[in-house]
Motif scaffolding. Structure first.
Motif, PDB file in Angstrom:
ATOM      1  N   UNK A  41      -8.166  13.831 -22.006  1.00 45.47           N
ATOM      2  CA  UNK A  41      -8.594  15.050 -21.324  1.00 45.47           C
ATOM      3  C   UNK A  41      -7.976  15.176 -19.940  1.00 45.47           C
ATOM      4  N   UNK A  42      -7.872  14.058 -19.218  1.00 46.06           N
ATOM      5  CA  UNK A  42      -7.317  14.086 -17.873  1.00 46.06           C
ATOM      6  C   UNK A  42      -6.550  12.806 -17.589  1.00 46.06           C
ATOM      7  N   UNK A  43      -5.528  12.943 -16.761  1.00 51.37           N
ATOM      8  CA  UNK A  43      -4.780  11.794 -16.246  1.00 51.37           C
ATOM      9  C   UNK A  43      -4.711  11.928 -14.736  1.00 51.37           C
ATOM     10  N   UNK A  44      -5.114  10.870 -14.044  1.00 52.91           N
ATOM     11  CA  UNK A  44      -4.965  10.819 -12.592  1.00 52.91           C
ATOM     12  C   UNK A  44      -3.943   9.746 -12.248  1.00 52.91           C
ATOM     13  N   UNK A  45      -2.996  10.088 -11.387  1.00 52.36           N
ATOM     14  CA  UNK A  45      -1.908   9.189 -11.036  1.00 52.36           C
ATOM     15  C   UNK A  45      -1.848   9.040  -9.519  1.00 52.36           C
ATOM     16  N   UNK A 101       0.824  -1.191   0.000  1.00 48.86           N
ATOM     17  CA  UNK A 101       0.000   0.000   0.000  1.00 48.86           C
ATOM     18  C   UNK A 101       0.865   1.249   0.000  1.00 48.86           C
ATOM     19  N   UNK A 102       1.212   1.723   1.203  1.00 52.80           N
ATOM     20  CA  UNK A 102       1.956   2.979   1.323  1.00 52.80           C
ATOM     21  C   UNK A 102       3.460   2.809   1.191  1.00 52.80           C
ATOM     22  N   UNK A 103       3.955   1.579   1.246  1.00 56.18           N
ATOM     23  CA  UNK A 103       5.399   1.351   1.134  1.00 56.18           C
ATOM     24  C   UNK A 103       5.898   1.815  -0.227  1.00 56.18           C
ATOM     25  N   UNK A 104       6.974   2.593  -0.225  1.00 53.32           N
ATOM     26  CA  UNK A 104       7.514   3.123  -1.473  1.00 53.32           C
ATOM     27  C   UNK A 104       8.543   2.154  -2.067  1.00 53.32           C
ATOM     28  N   UNK A 106      -6.060  22.475 -21.774  1.00 58.47           N
ATOM     29  CA  UNK A 106      -7.165  21.937 -20.998  1.00 58.47           C
ATOM     30  C   UNK A 106      -6.871  20.590 -20.365  1.00 58.47           C
ATOM     31  N   UNK A 107      -5.701  20.015 -20.633  1.00 57.56           N
ATOM     32  CA  UNK A 107      -5.367  18.697 -20.083  1.00 57.56           C
ATOM     33  C   UNK A 107      -4.499  18.863 -18.850  1.00 57.56           C
ATOM     34  N   UNK A 108      -4.807  18.118 -17.793  1.00 56.80           N
ATOM     35  CA  UNK A 108      -3.983  18.176 -16.595  1.00 56.80           C
ATOM     36  C   UNK A 108      -3.658  16.774 -16.132  1.00 56.80           C
ATOM     37  N   UNK A 109      -2.500  16.645 -15.524  1.00 58.82           N
ATOM     38  CA  UNK A 109      -2.080  15.404 -14.878  1.00 58.82           C
ATOM     39  C   UNK A 109      -2.094  15.665 -13.383  1.00 58.82           C
ATOM     40  N   UNK A 110      -2.852  14.861 -12.645  1.00 59.01           N
ATOM     41  CA  UNK A 110      -3.076  15.113 -11.228  1.00 59.01           C
ATOM     42  C   UNK A 110      -2.656  13.921 -10.391  1.00 59.01           C
ATOM     43  N   UNK A 111      -1.839  14.175  -9.361  1.00 62.83           N
ATOM     44  CA  UNK A 111      -1.549  13.155  -8.363  1.00 62.83           C
ATOM     45  C   UNK A 111      -2.653  13.193  -7.316  1.00 62.83           C
ATOM     46  N   UNK A 112      -3.227  12.049  -7.016  1.00 62.31           N
ATOM     47  CA  UNK A 112      -4.327  12.040  -6.057  1.00 62.31           C
ATOM     48  C   UNK A 112      -4.365  10.759  -5.242  1.00 62.31           C
ATOM     49  N   UNK A 113      -4.621  10.918  -3.952  1.00 61.24           N
ATOM     50  CA  UNK A 113      -4.798   9.772  -3.067  1.00 61.24           C
ATOM     51  C   UNK A 113      -6.103   9.031  -3.361  1.00 61.24           C
ATOM     52  N   UNK A 114      -6.992   9.643  -4.135  1.00 61.74           N
ATOM     53  CA  UNK A 114      -8.243   8.967  -4.468  1.00 61.74           C
ATOM     54  C   UNK A 114      -8.019   7.684  -5.247  1.00 61.74           C
ATOM     55  N   UNK A 115      -6.890   7.590  -5.958  1.00 61.40           N
ATOM     56  CA  UNK A 115      -6.599   6.386  -6.735  1.00 61.40           C
ATOM     57  C   UNK A 115      -5.341   5.682  -6.204  1.00 61.40           C
ATOM     58  N   UNK A 175     -12.891   2.933   0.923  1.00 60.00           N
ATOM     59  CA  UNK A 175     -12.355   2.826  -0.433  1.00 60.00           C
ATOM     60  C   UNK A 175     -13.415   3.214  -1.448  1.00 60.00           C
ATOM     61  N   UNK A 176     -14.625   2.715  -1.268  1.00 53.80           N
ATOM     62  CA  UNK A 176     -15.713   3.028  -2.194  1.00 53.80           C
ATOM     63  C   UNK A 176     -15.993   4.524  -2.234  1.00 53.80           C
ATOM     64  N   UNK A 177     -15.940   5.177  -1.104  1.00 59.55           N
ATOM     65  CA  UNK A 177     -16.218   6.614  -1.049  1.00 59.55           C
ATOM     66  C   UNK A 177     -15.236   7.413  -1.896  1.00 59.55           C
TER      67      UNK A 177
END
Length: 232
Positions: A63-67, A29-32, A90-99, A146-148
């Motif tokens: 249109x969008x990339x989430x990483x 999970x969080x281990x790098x 209009x395109x952005x690359x976003x780092x997110x904990x959601x994924x 996780x579902x949320x």
């Protein structure tokens, strides 16, 4: 109505390449961890065949990339797109904990057999084996949490894609993330609860594809196979 073509918005699911813990089945999970040399090969091979102008994942159509913010997924993003820029107006690359990967809490770094043995030693699961989809992780995330966060991301994707279900504008989306969370994403995309049995496999460095049936945002679906764009 025929099956969907590339005019209907798609969501590409890119799993990160192999790591040392991927090889031996440890929950990560969080281990790098860095990609192994084989992990890099997996991603670059996928990129050569599927990413680029006129290919399945065409940067001009994204249109969008989430990483996920984990190091292994950021490395995967870099190797997947390489010198082929996915940036456009209009395109952005976003780092997110959601994924980000499921937070395994006390089970970080363990194998399934080790988790089940530990839980039984602690008096749990005497009548039924531990199942992450149903039971979640002690000290980590529950299926509900996780579902949320996945539902929050799905809402954002629908907001982007719904106005262009007719293909009038290219609004494909790419998620670069992890094996379990991407399978969880598929379940929520299809509006299944996470404990719904749905056996799925997604190899390291692989690409999955989601979209909509009948060009209708209210009919989310997935491809069990898709013809590749013509090379001519």
């Amino acid at each position: 109505m025929s099956d969907l073509d590339a005019t209907t918005p798609r969501v590409f699911l890119a799993r990160h390449g192999e790591t040392e813990w991927t090889k031996n089945g440890r929950y990560t999970g969080i281990t790098e961890l860095d990609l192994t040399p084989e992990g890099i090969n997996q991603v670059t091979s996928t990129a050569v065949q599927l990413v680029g102008r006129g290919r399945l994942i065409d940067p001009a159509r994204i249109a969008r990339v989430w990483v996920s913010p984990r190091r292994r997924t950021q490395q995967t993003f870099q190797h997947l797109f390489g010198a082929t820029s996915c940036d456009r107006e209009g395109n952005t690359v976003t780092l997110t904990e959601d994924i980000a990967e499921w937070d395994y809490g006390d089970y970080e770094g363990l194998r399934v057999s080790e988790i089940r043995s530990r839980r039984k030693e602690n008096g749990l699961d005497q009548e039924m084996e531990w199942d992450i989809w149903r039971d979640g992780c002690e000290g980590g995330e529950s299926p509900q949490l996780v579902a949320e966060r996945l539902d929050r991301l799905i809402w954002q994707i629908r907001e982007i894609q719904e106005p262009y279900m007719d293909g009038s504008k290219a609004v494909d989306v790419v998620l670069v993330a992890h094996g379990l969370i991407l399978r969880a994403f598929v379940k929520r995309w299809l509006r299944y609860s996470l404990d719904t049995p749905l056996p799925m496999m997604l190899s390291p460095g692989a690409i999955g594809i989601l979209s909509y049936r009948n060009h209708d945002v209210d009919e989310p679906g997935f491809f069990i196979g898709m013809a590749l764009p013509s090379t001519e």
